[in-house]
Design a protein around this motif. Structure first.
Motif, PDB file in Angstrom:
ATOM      1  N   GLY A   1      24.021  40.109  32.553  1.00  0.00           N
ATOM      2  CA  GLY A   1      23.918  39.346  33.790  1.00  0.00           C
ATOM      3  C   GLY A   1      25.161  38.518  34.049  1.00  0.00           C
ATOM      4  O   GLY A   1      25.607  38.389  35.193  1.00  0.00           O
ATOM      5  N   VAL A   2      25.719  37.952  32.993  1.00  0.00           N
ATOM      6  CA  VAL A   2      26.955  37.181  33.124  1.00  0.00           C
ATOM      7  C   VAL A   2      28.092  38.082  33.590  1.00  0.00           C
ATOM      8  O   VAL A   2      28.866  37.725  34.489  1.00  0.00           O
ATOM      9  N   GLU A   3      28.200  39.265  32.989  1.00  0.00           N
ATOM     10  CA  GLU A   3      29.276  40.183  33.374  1.00  0.00           C
ATOM     11  C   GLU A   3      29.146  40.588  34.836  1.00  0.00           C
ATOM     12  O   GLU A   3      30.141  40.657  35.566  1.00  0.00           O
ATOM     13  N   ASP A   4      27.920  40.842  35.283  1.00  0.00           N
ATOM     14  CA  ASP A   4      27.713  41.197  36.690  1.00  0.00           C
ATOM     15  C   ASP A   4      28.142  40.053  37.604  1.00  0.00           C
ATOM     16  O   ASP A   4      28.762  40.277  38.657  1.00  0.00           O
ATOM     17  N   LEU A   5      27.798  38.827  37.218  1.00  0.00           N
ATOM     18  CA  LEU A   5      28.144  37.664  38.030  1.00  0.00           C
ATOM     19  C   LEU A   5      29.656  37.473  38.092  1.00  0.00           C
ATOM     20  O   LEU A   5      30.214  37.166  39.154  1.00  0.00           O
ATOM     21  N   LEU A   6      30.326  37.672  36.967  1.00  0.00           N
ATOM     22  CA  LEU A   6      31.778  37.520  36.935  1.00  0.00           C
ATOM     23  C   LEU A   6      32.461  38.540  37.838  1.00  0.00           C
ATOM     24  O   LEU A   6      33.400  38.219  38.572  1.00  0.00           O
ATOM     25  N   ARG A   7      31.973  39.784  37.792  1.00  0.00           N
ATOM     26  CA  ARG A   7      32.581  40.813  38.637  1.00  0.00           C
ATOM     27  C   ARG A   7      32.312  40.548  40.110  1.00  0.00           C
ATOM     28  O   ARG A   7      33.131  40.873  40.971  1.00  0.00           O
ATOM     29  N   GLU A   8      31.171  39.960  40.401  1.00  0.00           N
ATOM     30  CA  GLU A   8      30.859  39.634  41.787  1.00  0.00           C
ATOM     31  C   GLU A   8      31.811  38.571  42.328  1.00  0.00           C
ATOM     32  O   GLU A   8      32.257  38.636  43.482  1.00  0.00           O
ATOM     33  N   HIS A   9      32.135  37.574  41.508  1.00  0.00           N
ATOM     34  CA  HIS A   9      32.987  36.472  41.956  1.00  0.00           C
ATOM     35  C   HIS A   9      34.480  36.789  41.856  1.00  0.00           C
ATOM     36  O   HIS A   9      35.288  36.122  42.516  1.00  0.00           O
ATOM     37  N   ALA A  10      34.863  37.749  41.032  1.00  0.00           N
ATOM     38  CA  ALA A  10      36.280  37.983  40.735  1.00  0.00           C
ATOM     39  C   ALA A  10      37.149  38.153  41.977  1.00  0.00           C
ATOM     40  O   ALA A  10      38.169  37.458  42.119  1.00  0.00           O
ATOM     41  N   PRO A  11      36.824  39.055  42.920  1.00  0.00           N
ATOM     42  CA  PRO A  11      37.725  39.221  44.062  1.00  0.00           C
ATOM     43  C   PRO A  11      37.817  37.984  44.944  1.00  0.00           C
ATOM     44  O   PRO A  11      38.878  37.685  45.493  1.00  0.00           O
ATOM     45  N   ARG A  12      36.710  37.261  45.077  1.00  0.00           N
ATOM     46  CA  ARG A  12      36.718  36.053  45.918  1.00  0.00           C
ATOM     47  C   ARG A  12      37.611  34.973  45.313  1.00  0.00           C
ATOM     48  O   ARG A  12      38.377  34.303  46.016  1.00  0.00           O
ATOM     49  N   VAL A  13      37.535  34.805  43.982  1.00  0.00           N
ATOM     50  CA  VAL A  13      38.375  33.808  43.316  1.00  0.00           C
ATOM     51  C   VAL A  13      39.835  34.219  43.395  1.00  0.00           C
ATOM     52  O   VAL A  13      40.712  33.394  43.699  1.00  0.00           O
ATOM     53  N   LEU A  14      40.122  35.487  43.148  1.00  0.00           N
ATOM     54  CA  LEU A  14      41.506  35.948  43.208  1.00  0.00           C
ATOM     55  C   LEU A  14      42.058  35.773  44.624  1.00  0.00           C
ATOM     56  O   LEU A  14      43.207  35.351  44.802  1.00  0.00           O
ATOM     57  N   GLY A  15      41.259  36.085  45.633  1.00  0.00           N
ATOM     58  CA  GLY A  15      41.714  35.897  47.006  1.00  0.00           C
ATOM     59  C   GLY A  15      42.066  34.451  47.291  1.00  0.00           C
ATOM     60  O   GLY A  15      43.076  34.158  47.943  1.00  0.00           O
ATOM     61  N   ALA A  16      41.220  33.514  46.804  1.00  0.00           N
ATOM     62  CA  ALA A  16      41.491  32.090  47.031  1.00  0.00           C
ATOM     63  C   ALA A  16      42.791  31.670  46.349  1.00  0.00           C
ATOM     64  O   ALA A  16      43.588  30.910  46.913  1.00  0.00           O
ATOM     65  N   LEU A  17      43.014  32.165  45.139  1.00  0.00           N
ATOM     66  CA  LEU A  17      44.248  31.830  44.415  1.00  0.00           C
ATOM     67  C   LEU A  17      45.478  32.375  45.123  1.00  0.00           C
ATOM     68  O   LEU A  17      46.488  31.676  45.280  1.00  0.00           O
ATOM     69  N   VAL A  18      45.408  33.641  45.545  1.00  0.00           N
ATOM     70  CA  VAL A  18      46.566  34.258  46.193  1.00  0.00           C
ATOM     71  C   VAL A  18      46.851  33.579  47.527  1.00  0.00           C
ATOM     72  O   VAL A  18      48.009  33.377  47.906  1.00  0.00           O
ATOM     73  N   ARG A  19      45.798  33.214  48.255  1.00  0.00           N
ATOM     74  CA  ARG A  19      46.006  32.486  49.513  1.00  0.00           C
ATOM     75  C   ARG A  19      46.748  31.182  49.262  1.00  0.00           C
ATOM     76  O   ARG A  19      47.627  30.785  50.017  1.00  0.00           O
ATOM     77  N   ARG A  20      46.387  30.475  48.172  1.00  0.00           N
ATOM     78  CA  ARG A  20      46.985  29.179  47.901  1.00  0.00           C
ATOM     79  C   ARG A  20      48.392  29.282  47.344  1.00  0.00           C
ATOM     80  O   ARG A  20      49.281  28.520  47.698  1.00  0.00           O
ATOM     81  N   HIS A  21      48.594  30.244  46.438  1.00  0.00           N
ATOM     82  CA  HIS A  21      49.853  30.269  45.694  1.00  0.00           C
ATOM     83  C   HIS A  21      50.761  31.440  46.061  1.00  0.00           C
ATOM     84  O   HIS A  21      51.957  31.391  45.785  1.00  0.00           O
ATOM     85  N   GLY A  22      50.208  32.502  46.610  1.00  0.00           N
ATOM     86  CA  GLY A  22      51.024  33.612  47.076  1.00  0.00           C
ATOM     87  C   GLY A  22      51.580  34.520  46.014  1.00  0.00           C
ATOM     88  O   GLY A  22      52.247  35.509  46.331  1.00  0.00           O
ATOM     89  N   ASP A  23      51.325  34.242  44.747  1.00  0.00           N
ATOM     90  CA  ASP A  23      51.889  35.034  43.649  1.00  0.00           C
ATOM     91  C   ASP A  23      50.781  35.904  43.059  1.00  0.00           C
ATOM     92  O   ASP A  23      50.038  35.480  42.178  1.00  0.00           O
ATOM     93  N   PHE A  24      50.651  37.139  43.544  1.00  0.00           N
ATOM     94  CA  PHE A  24      49.561  38.010  43.097  1.00  0.00           C
ATOM     95  C   PHE A  24      49.602  38.221  41.593  1.00  0.00           C
ATOM     96  O   PHE A  24      48.567  38.192  40.919  1.00  0.00           O
ATOM     97  N   ASP A  25      50.786  38.454  41.042  1.00  0.00           N
ATOM     98  CA  ASP A  25      50.941  38.772  39.620  1.00  0.00           C
ATOM     99  C   ASP A  25      50.356  37.664  38.749  1.00  0.00           C
ATOM    100  O   ASP A  25      49.442  37.888  37.941  1.00  0.00           O
ATOM    101  N   LEU A  26      50.865  36.436  38.909  1.00  0.00           N
ATOM    102  CA  LEU A  26      50.396  35.338  38.070  1.00  0.00           C
ATOM    103  C   LEU A  26      48.960  34.943  38.405  1.00  0.00           C
ATOM    104  O   LEU A  26      48.192  34.568  37.517  1.00  0.00           O
TER     105      LEU A  26
END
Length: 420
Positions: free
Chosen positions: A6-31
């Motif tokens: 259940g934890v793994e499913d939850l993490l995969r569900e949130h992963a793209p949303r969190v990454l999108g928020a980070l990239v929007r803020r910092h612009g560095d996809f790699d890091l």
């Protein structure tokens, strides 16, 4: 929630949303992607024992931001940005902002991330690997294990893809118009490739890699949610569901391949069949029918037959006729030849296969030889079928398929040939 799955499913569900928020803020996809992976690993270690935080998304975003700051500090060339990044958005502000966000209105960059990971400039293997890692939330080790390659090889593949994104300066913005439609088609194709590798692996001792087909279905569900009016995306999801429904019956007790005609249909997943048929029923009347919808319709005809003998082959042939016009390729023609054989006799199917033998894309493919062997067997030419089965076995990389084809050849060969 303390269950690890259940934890793994939850993490995969949130992963793209969190990454999108980070990239929007910092612009560095790699890091940002590296920071997300470290946050996911930290959560996978901590949450099963301590429980999932009340605001899982906020927790992941905060930890990923901290990891990003740490990574920036470790980059000598970016040292000047350290204080600005650390002070621009404090952890407390990030967590508060995430806690106050309305999930119904918060911006979701999942579609933009899929477009970014599936850019046509990247090679197909790179698109697959990056999609599974950045959008799927899988670790490099998990992806490497699924594709039966060394972790170092997969890490290099992902690194090259991220470097290409960095050098290309591609924005996290979904394109519109014709370019958007073309890129959406690329995303569908990548998910289709992931599913196919999971349903029938291209190598190794196991016939299937369930983790890959399951993840492809999850990502297809995500894509369908993001573009609910795209009928081909709905068709792709229906195709995956209707095909994966048969997976429990595709192997025997020792992992041996069981062909469709011999499968115990009571082992098929009726829930997936029903969902796929219902989705397809809602999709087909909406407009232009594309290749994924037609393939899903063919899968539905197979799944709804009570037995192999009850299969509506004329309907399948009619669907393949449409498919060959809308999405022609050698594999479609190969499958249509089998349908022709089931409707008009094996001789008619063999005539179509003779034409495919001149196609360089398929001439030496084991599936062409296996189809020829099957039709020769139906025609009563056991010797010719045995020879074709043996040659098909020599050309396949998957151990279960090779064993199945070899056994078919052994059964059909004459007494003097069985030891050959």
């Amino acid at each position: 929630m303390s269950d690890r799955n259940g934890v793994e499913d939850l993490l995969r569900e949130h992963a793209p949303r969190v990454l999108g928020a980070l990239v929007r803020r910092h612009g560095d996809f790699d890091l940002c992607e590296d920071a997300l992976q470290e946050a996911l690993i930290a959560a996978a270690r901590q949450w099963p024992g301590e429980g999932v935080p009340g605001n899982a998304y906020g927790w992941l975003l905060t930890v990923a931001h901290r990891r990003y700051v740490d990574l920036v500090r470790g980059e000598a060339a970016r040292r000047r940005r350290e204080d600005a990044v650390a002070l621009a958005t404090p952890d407390s502000e990030l967590l508060a902002r995430a806690a106050d966000e309305d999930p119904g209105t918060d911006r979701d960059d999942s579609l933009a991330l899929l477009f970014l990971c599936c850019r046509p400039e990247l090679s197909p293997p790179s698109r697959i690997a990056l999609t599974l890692r950045a959008v799927g939330g899988l670790t490099t080790a998990q992806i490497a294990a699924a594709f039966l390659v060394p972790e170092a090889t997969m890490a290099q593949r992902i690194s090259r893809a991220k470097q290409a994104i960095r050098e290309g300066g591609w924005p996290l913005t979904p394109p519109g118009g014709e370019e958007g439609a073309a890129r959406l088609a690329e995303v569908r194709h990548v998910l289709y490739l992931i599913f196919n590798e999971g349903y029938t692996t291209s190598g190794g001792d196991a016939l299937t890699a369930p983790a890959l087909s399951t993840e492809a279905i999850r990502l297809a569900r995500l894509l369908h949610r993001l573009v609910p009016d795209d009928t081909e995306t709905a068709g792709l999801l229906a195709l995956m569901l209707l095909t994966d429904a048969r997976r429990p019956a595709r192997t025997g007790p020792a992992g041996e391949l069981v062909p469709l005609t011999e499968q115990d249909r009571t082992r098929w997943d009726g829930r997936l069949v029903a969902e796929g048929v219902e989705l397809l029923g809602r999709t087909l009347p909406k407009g232009r029918v594309g290749p994924y919808q037609l393939q899903a319709a063919i899968a539905a005809v197979h799944d709804e037959a009570g037995s192999a003998g009850e299969t509506d082959w004329p309907q399948i042939l009619a669907l393949y006729d449409l498919l060959e016009r809308t999405g022609p390729n050698p594999m479609v023609t190969l499958n249509r030849a089998v349908a022709v054989a089931m409707v008009h006799g094996p001789g008619a199917g063999l005539e179509l296969l003779d034409g495919l033998a001149a196609d360089k894309r398929l001439a030496r493919h084991h599936r062409l030889l296996a189809a020829r062997a099957h039709l020769l067997e139906l025609l009563g030419d056991d010797g010719g079928a045995a020879t074709a089965y043996r040659e098909a076995a020599r050309r396949t990389a998957g151990a279960p398929e090779r064993r199945y084809l070899t056994e078919r050849a052994r059964r059909l060969a004459g007494p003097g040939e069985r030891g050959a």
